[in-house]
Write an enzyme that holds these catalytic residues in place. Structure first.
Site, PDB file in Angstrom:
ATOM      1  N   LYS A  11       0.851  -1.187   0.000  1.00 28.28           N
ATOM      2  CA  LYS A  11       0.000   0.000   0.000  1.00 28.28           C
ATOM      3  C   LYS A  11       0.895   1.248   0.000  1.00 28.28           C
ATOM      4  O   LYS A  11       2.113   1.135   0.064  1.00 28.28           O
ATOM      5  CB  LYS A  11      -0.935  -0.007   1.204  1.00 28.28           C
ATOM      6  CG  LYS A  11      -1.514  -1.370   1.555  1.00 28.28           C
ATOM      7  CD  LYS A  11      -2.389  -1.999   0.480  1.00 28.28           C
ATOM      8  CE  LYS A  11      -3.053  -3.247   1.031  1.00 28.28           C
ATOM      9  NZ  LYS A  11      -3.533  -4.221   0.126  1.00 28.28           N
TER      10      LYS A  11
HETATM   11  C1  LIG Z   1      -4.325  -5.368   1.158  1.00 31.08           C
HETATM   12  C2  LIG Z   1      -5.773  -5.494   1.261  1.00 31.08           C
HETATM   13  C3  LIG Z   1      -6.393  -6.025   2.406  1.00 31.08           C
HETATM   14  C4  LIG Z   1      -5.620  -6.636   3.543  1.00 31.08           C
HETATM   15  O1  LIG Z   1      -4.794  -5.752   4.220  1.00 31.08           O
HETATM   16  P1  LIG Z   1      -3.814  -6.326   5.358  1.00 31.08           P
HETATM   17  O2  LIG Z   1      -3.342  -5.091   6.056  1.00 31.08           O
HETATM   18  O3  LIG Z   1      -2.690  -7.034   4.653  1.00 31.08           O
HETATM   19  O4  LIG Z   1      -4.591  -7.207   6.234  1.00 31.08           O
HETATM   20  C5  LIG Z   1      -7.776  -6.034   2.460  1.00 31.08           C
HETATM   21  N1  LIG Z   1      -8.519  -5.572   1.446  1.00 31.08           N
HETATM   22  C6  LIG Z   1      -7.973  -5.067   0.326  1.00 31.08           C
HETATM   23  C7  LIG Z   1      -8.854  -4.535  -0.763  1.00 31.08           C
HETATM   24  C8  LIG Z   1      -6.576  -5.035   0.187  1.00 31.08           C
HETATM   25  O5  LIG Z   1      -6.039  -4.577  -0.945  1.00 31.08           O
END
Ligand SMILES: *Cc1c(COP(=O)(O)O)cnc(C)c1O
Length: 388
Positions: free
Chosen positions: A189
């Site tokens: 992210k």
């Molecule tokens: C990355 C992601 C998650 C999970 O995030 P984590 O912090 O790794 O648990 C959930 N939903 C979406 C749409 C994502 O892209």
């Protein structure tokens, strides 16, 4: 692999950490307070201010954020939650963690977000909530989704894992467009803390409940006990979780938050440069940004048209042969083992098409124009090679 690929590979994504993050981590290590404490509290405050939300609650990931959001908003076993299948699998897993059932709806082929027109026919007497995913950083159609939710008495919860800094109708995601939004700080992210998540809400009681649940349902936090001049004894009134963020992570997050606007600006510039540069490649569809939404370009995803001279996987291989990493586009959850069933495959034609024909191109903070030109030249070369 060609010689060029060996000498140079452009990654698809890369977190950006500098000396500020390094110093922040060292400071926390030397302070002796490494888990949820003063840095987490500060990160929550600054994050809430940044997105314009009254409350922010830091947790260990977006998956645990979503789980707590469901528990705190009263989702119970047997409830149904409407969500897209075109998303990372954690979207559906978090629903299952709360004992509820994900009900998938198809997406809009231009935005890759949930198609509001598909929602109403998926509502049953068990439906309790709509989980709106702002996929790869483009806000979902929140106005339309909220109107449907209001008509049917449903909650809207936002999977904003990818959406930090993205805007819907000139307001940042996480500000009270809705009810609860959940963010991720995984290294893929834009704002990264190693792992980590944040829940924003406008509901004080829900925020308080999530603060207890993330720390074993303890009535008095470590920080409150530590800073009190009176002896405080905690109690535990329900079964809680350990979903804490650490102060090490929060210290990194605080520095990343200061750099966020600059990182977002660079991403948007790189994305615009890609879209201009790839406009001549008629078989590639570049990202669409509806007037009411501002993308943060957590990922830059392109789609191959039906008349493309090669398949998505061939294109990815050709790129890799030239030293350019790419990734397939967003997965379709309904094709994975825990969620597989023939009914979904029939009901989600756009999701099926998009997951098979999209790929993510390299885009990261610090990417140079040379690197980006190399990616675009590679695509032009491949296009010429396959031209019929
Ligand atoms: C990355 C992601 C998650 C999970 O995030 P984590 O912090 O790794 O648990 C959930 N939903 C979406 C749409 C994502 O892209």
């Amino acid at each position: 692999m060609s010689e060029q690929a060996l000498s140079r590979t452009i990654p698809v994504a890369r977190p950006s950490f500098g000396s500020g993050e390094e110093r922040a981590v060292l400071e926390v290590l030397r302070s002796g307070w490494v888990t949820q404490g003063p840095r987490v509290a500060e990160f929550e405050q600054k994050f809430a201010t940044y997105v314009g939300a009254p409350y922010a609650v830091a947790v260990s990931s977006c998956t645990t954020a979503l789980h707590l959001a469901f528990l705190a908003s009263g989702i119970e076993p047997g409830d149904e939650i409407i969500c897209p299948s075109l998303s990372f699998i954690a979207t559906a897993n978090s629903i299952v963690h709360a004992g509820a059932t994900p009900v998938f709806v198809d997406i809009d082929s231009a935005t890759y977000n949930m198609d509001p027109k598909a929602i109403e026919s998926a509502i049953t007497f068990r439906t309790r909530a709509i989980l709106a995913v702002h996929q790869i950083g483009l806000p979902a159609a929140l106005n339309e989704i909220s109107a449907i939710a209001d008509r049917h008495g449903l909650l809207v919860i936002e999977d904003a894992a990818c959406a930090i800094g993205a805007e819907y109708r000139k307001k940042r995601i996480g500000s009270p467009h809705g009810f609860i939004a959940c963010f991720s700080f995984h290294p893929r992210k834009i704002l990264a803390t190693g792992d980590g998540g944040m829940i924003t809400t406008s509901n004080e009681l829900i925020a308080a409940r999530m603060r207890r649940l993330r720390q074993h349902a303890m009535t008095v936090s470590d920080l409150a006990r530590h800073s009190s001049s009176q002896v405080l004894v905690e109690s535990y009134n329900e079964v809680g979780y350990n979903y804490r963020m650490t102060d090490l992570q929060a210290a990194i997050g605080l520095v990343q938050l200061q750099r966020l606007d600059e990182m977002l600006e660079q991403r948007r510039e790189l994305a615009a440069r890609y879209s201009r540069g790839l406009a001549g490649c008629k078989w590639l569809v570049v990202p669409h940004e509806p007037a009411e939404s501002q993308h943060n370009f957590q990922s830059y995803m392109v789609r191959l048209q039906g008349d493309a001279p090669l398949s998505r996987d061939q294109l990815m291989q050709e790129l890799l042969d030239r030293g350019v990493s790419s990734r397939r586009g967003i997965m379709a959850i309904h094709r994975e083992m825990p969620y597989r069933n023939a009914e979904w495959c029939r009901k989600l034609p756009v999701t099926n098409l998009v997951t098979d024909t999209t790929l993510v191109l390299p885009l990261f903070h610090g990417m140079t124009n040379d690197e980006q030109d190399f990616v675009m030249d590679s695509i032009r070369q491949i296009s010429a090679k396959y031209a019929r």
